[in-house]
Design a protein around this motif. Structure first.
Motif, PDB file in Angstrom:
ATOM      1  N   VAL A 146     -66.172  56.015 129.986  1.00 28.12           N
ATOM      2  CA  VAL A 146     -65.027  55.180 129.616  1.00 28.12           C
ATOM      3  C   VAL A 146     -64.280  54.878 130.912  1.00 28.12           C
ATOM      4  N   LEU A 147     -64.509  53.644 131.412  1.00 27.35           N
ATOM      5  CA  LEU A 147     -64.070  53.333 132.776  1.00 27.35           C
ATOM      6  C   LEU A 147     -62.633  52.804 132.800  1.00 27.35           C
ATOM      7  N   TYR A 185     -51.299  58.429 132.014  1.00 29.84           N
ATOM      8  CA  TYR A 185     -52.204  58.372 130.860  1.00 29.84           C
ATOM      9  C   TYR A 185     -51.964  59.513 129.870  1.00 29.84           C
ATOM     10  N   THR A 217     -68.960  48.934 136.689  1.00 20.63           N
ATOM     11  CA  THR A 217     -68.042  50.003 137.122  1.00 20.63           C
ATOM     12  C   THR A 217     -66.601  49.773 136.709  1.00 20.63           C
ATOM     13  N   GLN A 257     -73.577  54.157 123.319  1.00 25.70           N
ATOM     14  CA  GLN A 257     -72.196  53.676 123.305  1.00 25.70           C
ATOM     15  C   GLN A 257     -72.152  52.214 122.883  1.00 25.70           C
ATOM     16  N   LEU A 271     -64.603  48.514 127.200  1.00 30.19           N
ATOM     17  CA  LEU A 271     -63.870  49.421 128.085  1.00 30.19           C
ATOM     18  C   LEU A 271     -63.562  50.712 127.349  1.00 30.19           C
ATOM     19  N   ILE A 272     -63.078  50.549 126.139  1.00 25.85           N
ATOM     20  CA  ILE A 272     -62.804  51.734 125.340  1.00 25.85           C
ATOM     21  C   ILE A 272     -63.579  51.617 124.041  1.00 25.85           C
ATOM     22  N   GLU A 273     -63.760  52.764 123.402  1.00 26.15           N
ATOM     23  CA  GLU A 273     -64.541  52.759 122.180  1.00 26.15           C
ATOM     24  C   GLU A 273     -63.637  52.478 120.996  1.00 26.15           C
ATOM     25  N   PHE A 315     -61.457  55.203 120.036  1.00 29.63           N
ATOM     26  CA  PHE A 315     -60.705  55.759 121.153  1.00 29.63           C
ATOM     27  C   PHE A 315     -59.505  56.521 120.621  1.00 29.63           C
ATOM     28  N   VAL A 362     -52.781  52.187 129.110  1.00 26.78           N
ATOM     29  CA  VAL A 362     -53.782  51.562 129.971  1.00 26.78           C
ATOM     30  C   VAL A 362     -53.310  50.166 130.380  1.00 26.78           C
TER      31      VAL A 362
END
Lengths: 237, 836
Positions: A59-60, A197, B447, B479, B726-728, B731, B748
């Motif tokens: 999870v970047l 965060y 990345t 994922q 980016l996120i699941e 999340f 975020v």
């Protein structure tokens, strides 16, 4: 545009002062306590390198959390010029977090530490703080009659602790506002997390009740001051 | 049937098919044969046809003919290749079409295997389909994305001959359409012999839709059906100036239901659906079978209603847009549209639900709920009569969707960046994608694409020595599979019926658990309620008790309890620009008012006398005092979303000008801002210029500042972050377990905005804000349109038009300034109580 410009009138307000067992702390709206008597600055739950901890799992998240948190801390240090800084645990998100710090962030920490005492209180995320982190390491600390520790719930009063990342939610006229907050009674104070965060736990959660059996007041972080609210205006998530 | 003049029928249609048509007593329609010819010639085709024109059969006929003509060897080959892929926006539609398709296949004895694949298909069956596919597979865009990301995708699709896209007009206007376009581009690359068939209702620009389907696709338009028989429901009652309940018309709607076989009553929001349903039952002395259908109801309950409709056991169904699309649930002979239609094309779609026989007119009643809506209904009727369409413009492909697709491609097989870029730009929404943006997306997928390159070692896809990109490890593919698709649900809370119990006084009430779950509501709606509030849900009046973990707990109320009618929230569709323009024109042309009901004409006449009429190109702004407050009412006619954004920005400016605004409300036609300082006087004294207040520069710093804290923007960002991977979806922070310290995407957003404001995800979120919840594009266009055309009318009393907007106060959510004010007020309340 040529609208009449003018900043909304914000009266100069006295800072919010929390009194714990006779010791007075300024509660800063950025989320820190400052005791004038020994020029002690207390911050909590920095969770440095939480972003890269997620990245390891694919999870970047934006890798700027450490930088953001350290900038917050730097502003506090500049404002109060403390003799000592106390980081109340979970300063590093995991055991390798210190090793993952960027060169610049490492330098920023060293800069902040220069010329003052610095104590890393250990937390559940960072039970062992590496020697490279500078400063000294302690599990609990008694300073000026107040006990400082990561997890609240000690028998010694008064106590200043962290760990729970308190947030409070206020609902009024169909609108809800959720903010990080200090939670305080006369014998105990739990600090909000400073980490960019770091999530939050609502003060109406069962974890707070035993710590504040006689009721609590939440001091919500505002842009320029704290808002002190208690009772039924505080709603669960 | 009508098309008797088809000399080519015998030549085009194989004998077996001609015989089947004859057996059924049908003759093939012209467009069905044209599609067959086009397919034989290897051309992709968009078929634009009204409901009931035999679109589905036209789409499948080429595949059936080709499959029937396979020689014996091909047919017996055990590992058959997938021949035709059918994609529908609804899984229920895919299942329904499969069932219908079995009929001709069985009756002609064709050796063709037909299967469906949806989220409900077992994992075992889905795995088998990858190895041993049927001849025809019916599925959804999300399943297509999943299949394309499979390691054997190339093998599965390399022999694909045809793809059929149903309800294409409905698919292309969203991010789902972007993902599908990318999937189609991929299919074209994998299967060189592929032709595409698109099926669509009438749209404004069929050529644009054809371009979406495939490069060089042709448009075939079927002859239109009979003109619909529609009218505005006559009412003797005095029409309200505001509100959306249409309470005045319930008796007439009930009478219409009684006089027809099966009536669909369309409304715009779930709240309206609940209200109308209640009111119809209140009048239901005949015990007519009237049911309710909306997206928040429990799925099981919806299936029951659909089945009952299909079996002809219902007399009427009150529904939201959930029944807008394609499935023929029953023999509908009347459509009632309550409230304003919001768009001419949407109205046509809904009316098309009545009567699926092409040559008989569909019958529809429009029921405006207030006087503004009469104007809107009138405009919509004129538009439909002129066969004018207002379907949305083609979209530019979203970058977050492209990121998802790129990862999917990597999951299937290694790829070269050059080749993938060349493939992606063949998808119409991405035709204008620059190589630089494509590379940014690639870096994001790898990345995270941050300027601070911290995550090289955690990369999801890596660039190999062979020049190809491939997934870094198998976990990445896992994922991806959990995250596929572009539909991000609003956080929903289940609604459970239980009995609330009070504990000791002063302590928060505890709530008894264990009751029945009746459906779901949006979390943000639940947030606006306080314990004790009553609301209508699933056809009952419920009393809100509280939110416990991820559930709303509510209790039944005694009979006759009045619901505190909640806000109109949830009206998804703002007034279309096209209808807005027609409404403005109508108001500005008193000579045409004789076409309007007398009470509307006299209302407009009063406005002309007491204030002035909004001009076709002007922006009318009225200011007046009332009950100790000062009001500013403007009439841009740009829809609620754009007005909401405008209201936020205006209050910000008024605040800075020290005119002390307190809040605002808006509807589709205008907005009202009120405050403690006299805005009219400020203009008169030259302290404030209207041209400055409405100047386009509000879209600069003011907007940026507001976006920083806007909950709508944060919600938009969250959607993009999920779609881009980016996120699941699961999340932390999206799940309300209440037991853990949760982190939210808002954090975020804050961090990214501060450190990398031009990051791909923020660009994607801004692009969404232009058209989505903030409707910025429309606001921008409006501000530029009215430059130099602002007409300020200073009044000493409210105007007839303004009443319609002001009546929203108390009904609509009132927006205030930043959350600091709420906190300050809460604190003051506390102090007041303590001193009392």
């Amino acid at each position: 545009m040529s609208l009449v410009e003018g900043k909304a009138a914000v009266g100069m307000r006295a800072p919010t002062v929390l009194t714990l067992g006779g010791a007075a702390f300024i509660a800063d709206p950025a989320g820190a306590l400052f005791r004038e008597a020994d020029r002690l600055l207390v911050v909590a739950d920095l969770h440095l390198e939480k972003g890269s901890s997620y990245a390891r799992r694919g999870v970047l998240l934006p890798p700027y959390d450490t930088r953001t948190t350290l900038q917050r801390l730097a502003r506090l240090v500049a404002r109060y010029a403390p003799h000592a800084v106390l980081a109340l645990g979970d300063s590093f998100h995991d055991g390798d977090a210190h090793g993952r710090l960027d060169v610049d962030d490492r330098a920023a920490i060293a800069d902040l530490q220069r010329g003052r005492d610095w104590v890393w209180v250990t937390g559940n995320h960072d039970p062992a703080v590496p020697p490279g982190a500078g400063g000294t390491v302690a599990e609990t600390l008694v300073l000026g009659g107040v006990t400082f520790r990561h997890e609240p719930g000690g028998t010694e009063a008064p106590e200043v602790a962290a760990h729970l990342h308190p947030v409070a939610k206020v609902r009024l006229r169909g609108r809800a506002v959720r903010r990080r907050c200090f939670v305080a009674s006369e014998r105990r104070c739990v600090l909000p997390a400073l980490g960019a965060y770091a999530g939050g736990l609502n003060v109406r959660h069962g974890a707070f009740q035993p710590l504040f059996p006689d009721g609590l007041t939440a001091h919500l972080l505002g842009e320029e001051r704290l808002y002190s609210i208690a009772g039924p205006l505080l709603v669960p998530d | 049937m009508s098309d008797r003049s088809l000399p080519t029928a015998a030549g085009v249609l194989p004998a077996r098919f001609a015989a089947w048509f004859a057996l059924r007593g049908w003759s093939p329609r012209a467009h069905q044969l044209v599609l067959l010819e086009k397919a034989r010639a290897g051309r992709s085709t968009l078929l634009v046809a009204p409901t009931g024109a035999g679109k589905t059969l036209a789409g499948f006929l080429p595949s059936l003919v080709e499959l029937a003509e396979r020689d014996g060897e091909e047919r017996e080959e055990p590992a058959l290749r997938l021949h035709t892929l059918y994609i529908s926006p609804l899984k229920a539609l895919a299942v329904d079409i499969a069932r219908n398709l079995e009929v001709p296949v069985a009756e002609m004895g064709l050796p063709i295997r037909i299967e469906t694949r949806t989220g409900d298909t077992s994992a075992h069956k889905r795995a088998r389909q990858m190895v041993r596919p049927p001849d025809i597979l019916l599925t959804t865009p999300e399943q297509l994305a999943l299949m394309l990301a499979h390691r054997s995708a190339r093998e599965l699709f390399c022999g694909l001959r045809r793809v059929v896209l149903d309800e294409l007009h409905a698919l292309v206007t969203s991010k789902r359409g972007d993902l599908l376009a990318l999937g189609l581009a991929r299919l074209r690359a994998l299967a060189p012999g592929l032709t595409a068939v698109g099926l669509s209702a009438t749209v404004r620009e069929p050529e644009v839709l054809a371009r979406y389907l495939a490069p060089g696709a042709e448009v075939v338009a079927a002859a239109g059906g009979a003109r619909p028989d529609m009218r505005i429901l006559e009412t003797a009652a005095v029409l309200p100036l505001a509100g959306h309940t249409a309470l005045h018309a319930m008796g007439e709607i009930y009478a219409a239901i009684r006089a027809h076989r099966l009536t669909l009553v369309f409304v715009n929001t779930r709240m309206q659906a609940e209200f109308v349903f209640q009111e119809l039952w209140r009048r239901n002395d005949d015990g007519l079978a009237i049911a309710l259908h909306h997206g928040s109801l429990d799925a099981g309950q919806r299936r029951k209603v659909e089945a009952a409709m299909a079996e002809g056991r219902l007399k009427a169904v009150v529904c939201t847009s959930t029944l807008d699309l394609g499935i023929d649930w029953g023999d509908v002979d009347l459509v009632v549209n309550v409230g304003a239609p919001k768009g001419a094309s949407r109205l046509m779609q809904r009316i098309g639900r009545a009567n699926h026989r092409l040559d008989e007119p569909s019958k529809a009643f429009l029921v405006p709920a207030n006087r503004f809506e009469i104007l809107e209904c009138r405009a919509a009727l004129d538009a439909v009569a002129a066969a004018a369409q207002d379907t949305p413009d083609a979209r530019a492909g979203a970058l977050d969707v492209l990121a998802q697709h790129v990862l999917g491609v990597a999951c299937a097989e290694p790829f070269a960046a050059d080749a993938l870029h060349a493939e992606v730009v063949t998808a119409a929404p991405y035709a204008g994608l620059s190589r630089a943006d494509f590379d940014t997306v690639l870096q994001f997928v790898a990345t995270g694409g941050y300027a601070l390159t911290a995550y090289e070692r955690f990369a999801k896809i890596v660039h190999g020595k062979d020049g190809l990109w491939r997934v870094a490890n198998p976990r990445v593919a896992q994922q991806y599979r959990l995250n596929v698709g572009t539909i991000v649900e609003e956080p929903m809370l289940k609604v459970r019926i239980a009995k609330p119990r009070r504990r000791a006084p002063g302590m928060p009430g505890t709530i008894l658990r264990g009751g029945r779950i009746v459906g779901e509501i949006e979390e943000y709606f639940a947030e606006t309620m306080s314990p004790g509030d009553t609301f209508v849900f699933a056809g009952e009046v419920l009393r809100f008790a509280g939110i416990v973990e991820n559930e709303v707990v509510a209790s039944r109320t005694s009979a006759g309890t009045d619901p505190k009618i909640p806000s109109y929230a949830g009206g998804k569709f703002p007034l279309s620009t096209f209808l807005a323009e027609r409404v403005r024109r109508m108001i500005a042309a008193p000579d045409d008012w004789h076409r309007l009901p007398e009470q509307v004409a006299s209302w407009l006449e009063a406005q002309r006398r007491r204030s002035r009429l909004p001009g076709r190109r002007d922006l009318l702004v009225e200011t007046f005092p009332r009950a100790g407050r000062y009001y500013l009412v403007a009439y841009p006619f740009e829809g609620r979303l754009a007005h909401q954004t405008l209201g936020m920005l205006l209050t910000r400016r008024l605040e800075r000008a020290r005119l002390r605004p307190l809040g605002f409300v808006c509807n589709d036609y205008g907005l009202a801002v009120w405050g403690l300082a006299d805005i009219g006087a400020a203009v008169a004294s030259g302290r404030l210029r209207m041209a400055d207040l409405f100047c386009e520069d509000m879209l600069g710093d003011d907007l940026e500042e507001w976006l920083h804290e806007s909950a709508l923007m944060k919600r938009t960002f969250r959607h993009c972050a999920i779609i881009a991977g980016l996120i699941e979806r699961r999340f932390p922070g999206q799940e309300k377990t209440g037991r853990q310290v949760t982190m939210s995407t808002d954090l975020v957003y804050d961090v990214l905005r501060r450190h990398e404001p031009d990051h791909l995800l923020l660009r994607a979120a801004r692009a969404d804000a232009a058209t989505g919840l903030l409707d910025l594009k429309r606001l921008t266009d409006m501000l530029s349109r009215i430059r130099g055309h602002i007409v300020h009318q200073s009044l000493d009393h409210l105007s007839p038009l303004s009443v319609a907007v002001m009546l929203e106060i108390g009904r609509e959510t009132v927006y205030g300034e930043a959350s600091e004010a709420i906190l300050a007020e809460a604190e003051a309340l506390m102090i007041e109580e303590a001193l009392a």
